[in-house]
Design a protein around this motif. Structure first.
Motif, PDB file in Angstrom:
ATOM      1  N   UNK A  21      13.434  46.326 -65.043  1.00 34.20           N
ATOM      2  CA  UNK A  21      14.022  46.566 -63.722  1.00 34.20           C
ATOM      3  C   UNK A  21      15.513  46.228 -63.742  1.00 34.20           C
ATOM      4  N   UNK A  22      15.846  45.116 -64.408  1.00 35.83           N
ATOM      5  CA  UNK A  22      17.256  44.731 -64.518  1.00 35.83           C
ATOM      6  C   UNK A  22      18.052  45.803 -65.248  1.00 35.83           C
ATOM      7  N   UNK A  23      17.464  46.380 -66.297  1.00 34.38           N
ATOM      8  CA  UNK A  23      18.150  47.425 -67.070  1.00 34.38           C
ATOM      9  C   UNK A  23      18.440  48.643 -66.196  1.00 34.38           C
ATOM     10  N   UNK A  24      17.474  49.040 -65.369  1.00 34.78           N
ATOM     11  CA  UNK A  24      17.672  50.190 -64.476  1.00 34.78           C
ATOM     12  C   UNK A  24      18.760  49.892 -63.456  1.00 34.78           C
ATOM     13  N   UNK A  25      18.756  48.691 -62.932  1.00 36.48           N
ATOM     14  CA  UNK A  25      19.753  48.307 -61.929  1.00 36.48           C
ATOM     15  C   UNK A  25      21.164  48.310 -62.516  1.00 36.48           C
ATOM     16  N   UNK A  26      21.265  47.899 -63.784  1.00 37.95           N
ATOM     17  CA  UNK A  26      22.567  47.803 -64.439  1.00 37.95           C
ATOM     18  C   UNK A  26      22.953  49.070 -65.200  1.00 37.95           C
TER      19      UNK A  26
END
Length: 299
Positions: A21-26
């Protein structure tokens, strides 16, 4: 040397509890996120996250680190976003969500201020979800939300009032109110033709709750017109009464199309909020929208 991107990645993983999820957000790959966290762990000399079956769990050191850096990181991101916003083209397309019942009171003011706007009509909860998911830049809502990723500013107050056409004789009704004969006043209202924008009559129910201390009005709406503006337009040409926001009724009253039947002091004002995602690089737009909506709803 400290790499600020490590801390930005750390913040995203800490908040979401999940590398993917963090990767998608960033807008990064998951391996890149894992690599940056590993490099940060090596730099601080402590394990930051423990992998679980679903996501990751922060260690005690990670909790401490988050408390130490979060305010400073937010300030740096705000500075970065301010500089980016100043460099943006003034004709950037912005997306604004609003209820269709408030649009006619503020839409024109916003169109006069911006060259490109993509409007979305929906209820408050749907608009909040769209802003929270970064699918909308802004939303104008009448409900307070408290979340990590959004900012919300009070920009105006509105109130439910009762209106009717100029031709409606309200002398008897006003006399009953003045004499505190509320049972008779309610009976007079029950004998009128009623207009509503919704079969569930939410405005009428809310008005009745405060004005008469009753949860369920006894009348049934004669006409249900799903656009509040069109409802008021039809009412102005016919006979009956309706409950509407004072900001929507104002123009019709000023044009001598409708009259104010009852502005009950028992009915409270409601707040209108401007909602946006944090750090969306649109602070200058946020301020302009807040100013214009505030003027439109209070004029």
């Amino acid at each position: 040397m400290v790499n600020l991107e490590w801390y930005r990645t750390f913040k995203a993983v800490y908040k979401n509890g999940n590398f993917s999820i963090a990767a998608k957000e960033l807008f990064m790959s998951q391996p890149a996120v894992s690599q940056q966290i590993s490099m940060l762990e090596a730099h601080v000399g402590n394990k930051l996250f423990i992998r679980k079956s679903k996501g990751v769990e922060p260690t005690e050191y990670a909790k401490l680190l988050n408390n130490l850096i979060i305010d400073a990181l937010d300030r740096l991101e705000n500075v970065e976003n301010t500089f980016r916003a100043k460099a943006e083209d003034a004709t950037r397309l912005i997306s604004i969500g609003i209820s269709k019942h408030l649009f006619n009171s503020v839409g024109n003011a916003l169109i006069e201020k911006f060259d490109l706007i993509d409007f979305t009509f929906a209820d408050d909860d749907t608009l909040f979800s769209l802003v929270d998911a970064k699918k909308l830049d802004f939303a104008i809502v009448s409900k307070k939300y408290d979340t990590f990723d959004t900012i919300q500013e009070t920009i105006a107050k509105i109130k439910l009032v009762m209106v009717g056409p100029i031709s409606l004789d309200i002398t008897e009704f006003r006399q009953k109110l003045k004499s505190d004969h509320f049972a008779e006043a309610e009976q007079w209202l029950n004998e009128q033709k009623w207009y509503s924008h919704d079969a569930r009559i939410p405005y009428i129910k809310l008005f009745w709750l405060h004005a008469f201390h009753k949860k369920r009005p006894s009348m049934v709406p004669n006409y249900i017109i799903p656009s509040e503006y069109e409802m008021l337009e039809m009412l102005s040409k016919n006979s009956g009464v309706a409950i509407t926001w004072n900001c929507n009724a104002r123009k019709f009253i000023q044009q001598n199309k409708l009259q104010l039947v009852w502005n009950s002091f028992h009915v409270p004002e409601e707040y209108v909020y401007l909602l946006a995602a944090k750090n969306n690089n649109l602070k200058s737009f946020f301020d302009i929208i807040a100013t214009e909506v505030r003027k439109a709803l209070s004029s």
